[in-house]
Design a protein around this motif. Structure first.
Motif, short mmCIF file in Angstrom:
data_model
loop_
_atom_site.label_atom_id
_atom_site.label_comp_id
_atom_site.label_asym_id
_atom_site.label_seq_id
_atom_site.Cartn_x
_atom_site.Cartn_y
_atom_site.Cartn_z
N THR A 42 6.60 10.57 1.22
CA THR A 42 5.52 9.60 2.40
C THR A 42 4.19 8.71 1.51
O THR A 42 4.14 7.18 0.82
N LEU A 43 3.29 9.64 0.67
CA LEU A 43 2.27 8.82 -0.36
C LEU A 43 2.74 8.44 -1.36
O LEU A 43 2.25 7.10 -1.76
N ALA A 44 3.37 8.43 -1.95
CA ALA A 44 3.79 8.06 -3.28
C ALA A 44 4.65 6.55 -2.55
O ALA A 44 4.02 5.56 -3.32
N GLU A 45 5.45 6.38 -1.77
CA GLU A 45 5.70 4.95 -1.45
C GLU A 45 4.15 4.50 -1.11
O GLU A 45 4.52 3.31 -1.13
N VAL A 46 3.81 4.54 -0.15
CA VAL A 46 2.60 3.77 -0.23
C VAL A 46 1.65 3.60 -1.29
O VAL A 46 1.45 2.03 -1.71
N ALA A 47 0.92 4.93 -1.61
CA ALA A 47 0.66 4.05 -3.33
C ALA A 47 1.03 3.19 -4.45
O ALA A 47 0.25 2.49 -4.65
#
Length: 115
Positions: A42-47
């Motif tokens: 999730t965080l990699a996608e948002v970043a």
């Protein structure tokens, strides 16, 4: 994701990784943490969606001093840092993508920490 004290700061030296130009998503994880895997994605996608945003994963077991200093009680714990490295949002548990985007928006816009 809830707001925290906005004056607590992290820098590249303490994190062991470069901060994002606009904001940083810091993810405390551990080896056997199943929700940490989903949080990482999730965080990699948002970043990846927002220019100038970095995702930094910290192994909680390897960084116990930092974990204690920041009061990280479980993994995953996510901290959202603004461009200056101030902690503007904090969440324990696997965050929803929409919540990460909202917290990141507040960090990038310079909105004061809040609920």
């Amino acid at each position: 994701m809830r707001g925290r004290e906005g004056e607590q700061r992290l820098d590249a030296a303490r994190l062991g990784a470069e901060l994002g130009e606009r904001a940083t998503l810091v993810h405390f994880s551990s080896a056997f943490c199943q929700p940490c895997r989903a949080t990482r994605r999730t965080l990699a996608e948002v970043a990846g969606m927002v220019d100038g945003v970095a995702h930094v994963e910290v192994d909680a077991e390897d960084r116990l001093e930092l974990v204690r200093e920041l009061g990280v009680l479980k993994t995953p714990t996510v901290l959202v840092l603004d461009a200056a490295g101030r902690i503007v949002r904090r969440a324990a548990g696997a965050p929803r993508k929409a919540d990460v985007i909202a917290a990141l928006g507040a960090a990038v816009s310079g909105a004061p920490p809040g609920g």
